[in-house]
Design a protein around this motif. Structure first.
Motif, PDB file in Angstrom:
ATOM      1  N   LYS A 174      17.177   9.829 -56.223  1.00 21.64           N
ATOM      2  CA  LYS A 174      17.573  11.061 -56.903  1.00 21.64           C
ATOM      3  C   LYS A 174      17.271  11.017 -58.393  1.00 21.64           C
ATOM      4  N   LYS A 222      20.382  18.867 -59.032  1.00 18.83           N
ATOM      5  CA  LYS A 222      21.362  18.560 -60.066  1.00 18.83           C
ATOM      6  C   LYS A 222      20.821  18.981 -61.436  1.00 18.83           C
ATOM      7  N   ILE A 252      18.023  16.233 -54.088  1.00 21.94           N
ATOM      8  CA  ILE A 252      19.376  16.251 -54.644  1.00 21.94           C
ATOM      9  C   ILE A 252      19.333  16.081 -56.160  1.00 21.94           C
ATOM     10  N   LEU A 261      16.794  12.714 -51.242  1.00 25.30           N
ATOM     11  CA  LEU A 261      17.405  12.201 -52.465  1.00 25.30           C
ATOM     12  C   LEU A 261      16.730  12.793 -53.694  1.00 25.30           C
TER      13      LEU A 261
END
Lengths: 340, 340
Positions: B224, B256, B252, B249
DNA sequence: ATAATCAACTTAAACGTTTTAGTAGCTTAT
DNA sequence: ATAAGCTACTAAAACGTTTAAGTTGATTAT
């Protein structure tokens, strides 16, 4: 046929004893010329020592077993990494076993590990304990437990966190936000961690003069299914304005259910988790939770175990780690209409 | 002192050969009375066989190594569970090793596994390969690779998914929603999976007459952090309306970053992941992604390996599994203002 | 009565190391 | 010239099993 120490000895015109010494760097006794000769032959023939044979005579495998209940829980995978790092650092290997929270699997693994002559075992027990069965298991190697208790008699060390305190602070946080009607979703009471977390919850309520409502206490498993199922079933039948979840996975399951019911977190209901797995901060809303240093727990447990194995003096028997409440977005002040 | 077969033999007044036969249930030759007598002594003295000694003579350890690059990625933990289940089912144990995507760690583990005389190895290679070094590694046991390719010469079997197809479908899905300016964030091109995913992306664009913009192609790591960092850096410098991420990942991490920048997924930008780890469906918005049956991949790989070890005939050398696009909430039709 | 067969064992080698105790041949001290 | 002390090795036992081959004594066949 794999090449053995005998092949090397023959090719290098020395005895196996000499080869063994070169391989293990016990060379006070050996001339430079011989060392070089032997190393040359080893390289040429691609020799790798057979560690089974070595272990037979040294009585050490330089291997420890690590048993955990649930690989899918990021709490435990981080713990595994910590355990692995210190093990490798100290020249050990890890035999990693996952029990899926099944005691019979756990016992089978313990037996296998012992047959494989591991030097020691680090064990995070599965959720449902049974003293009757456990007493019968004959553990002939040093054992440390981490995170979860067991009834085995041979426990040499314990790593745990202060679960009572974590739960007390989490519950107090909710109370301070005005919540009085608080659900708790926690795991099997066979586990000390679960009992401690429940105790922390109760004590916090008591210290704030809130009467404990037994129907607010839900006992289940440490996975998201339990969280989801419980909240699905509860629906409108609960007047609770907040939930304290025994771990983050339960919290995730509960949030999923609430979302489907059209309830907003934290406006309609506040949620606190436990563990602080990395997903906790990625959720919407980000989860308020009790942080546990999982990597460190794994690291310290295996470190303690290896210290025991190597008879380092001053080895403590037990380590308690303090948890820490992390406030994020899943908790907020109780809405006026709920205020009593 | 641990109790050995000799102790049992002495106590039961039989030879070690007899005890061994009883322990291993090769009792055609032994009278009922003797079997019972021996078993009684075994129980009384709490005897457990030493599997090292056994392996010395049988030349089998009934143990296989499983090497994966990243325990923290749920894709791999599910894979581990599949591998473990079939191994236990077939009477084998798993030596589990996590490389943190570090080739030197991988090679160290391979050597240790071989010294420990594992019967075979299942390997998901770390991300950065190096043919020069790999050629020098002397792997003397059967090896199957899963998910990720390696250059080792002794590969006996390969389990992989159709990465090209997965990427092609993911990209086509975005194109069908009207997106033309599509970023791709994918892992090291040392890996065939990464090359195939990039190829799928390019081919999909080509088949829809969209010119490939090389600056839309970002190569990094499968975590990530890469997703977050890349999108942080890109900020307003990209006109892309959609992102295809090499795994969940990365997705994600990207989400974010976008959230922090105040961009909404999918309204402002659509995102597709790869793997379908269990968090994917828990995110807000739930992630559109390419599903891989990770449990099955681990299961099949170790099954193939054990079949090779046991010389089952009709053992295939290679298994290809088809992925499947799962459409959730992180992708939507391109907004009018973006339309060209 | 003897040979052949059989049931129920046992003997001992082998697996690949490590390690203790020993030895051969040299050098040095007296 | 001999003893003592080194240096650089080697011999062989031991670790705890499995297993091929052998043994013993009873039973059956001829």
């Amino acid at each position: 046929m794999r090449v053995t120490i005998k092949d090397i000895a023959k090719s290098a015109n020395v005895s196996t004893a000499t080869v063994s010494k070169v391989v293990n760097n016990k060379v006070d006794d050996i001339s430079k010329a011989t060392i070089e000769k032997v190393n040359k032959v080893i390289k040429e023939q691609n020799y790798t020592p057979n560690s089974l044979a070595r272990s037979m005579v040294t009585k050490k495998t330089k291997t420890v077993g690590l048993i955990i209940p649930d690989v899918r829980n990021p709490f435990f995978t981080d713990l595994v990494r910590g355990a692995e790092d210190i093990a490798v650092d100290r020249g050990y290997n890890l035999f990693f076993c996952n029990t899926d929270d099944d005691l019979s699997k756990e016992i089978r693994y313990i037996n296998t590990l012992i047959e494989k002559q591991v030097d020691g075992i680090a064990l995070a027990g599965s959720a449902n304990r049974n003293p009757d069965i456990e007493k019968d298991v004959n553990i002939s190697v040093p054992l440390v437990t981490l995170d979860r208790n067991v009834y085995f008699s041979k426990v040499k060390g314990i790593i745990e966190i202060n679960n009572f305190k974590g739960a007390y602070e989490a519950t107090t946080h909710l109370i301070n936000l005005g919540h009085k009607d608080i659900l708790i979703l926690v795991g099997s009471q066979d586990l000390k961690i679960s009992r401690d977390r429940l105790r922390g919850y109760k004590e916090a309520l008591k210290d704030n003069n809130i009467i404990i409502n037994e129907s607010n206490i839900k006992i289940g498993t440490y996975d998201k299914e339990f969280g989801k199922k419980t909240m699905d079933e509860l629906k409108c039948n609960s007047s609770a304005t907040a939930i304290f979840c025994g771990n983050d996975l339960i919290a995730i399951g509960a949030m999923k259910s609430l979302k489907k019911q059209g309830l907003n977190v934290p406006e309609d209901i506040s949620i606190v988790g436990f563990d602080d797995i990395y997903i906790a901060s990625l959720l919407t809303p980000a989860l308020t939770t009790v942080h546990q240093p999982s990597y460190e727990i794994g690291y310290k447990a295996v470190e303690l175990l290896i210290n025991k194995l190597e008879n380092k003096n001053n080895v403590s028997k037990s380590i308690v780690i303090e948890p820490q409440l992390i406030v994020r977005e899943s908790t907020c002040k109780i809405k006026d209409k709920f205020k009593i």
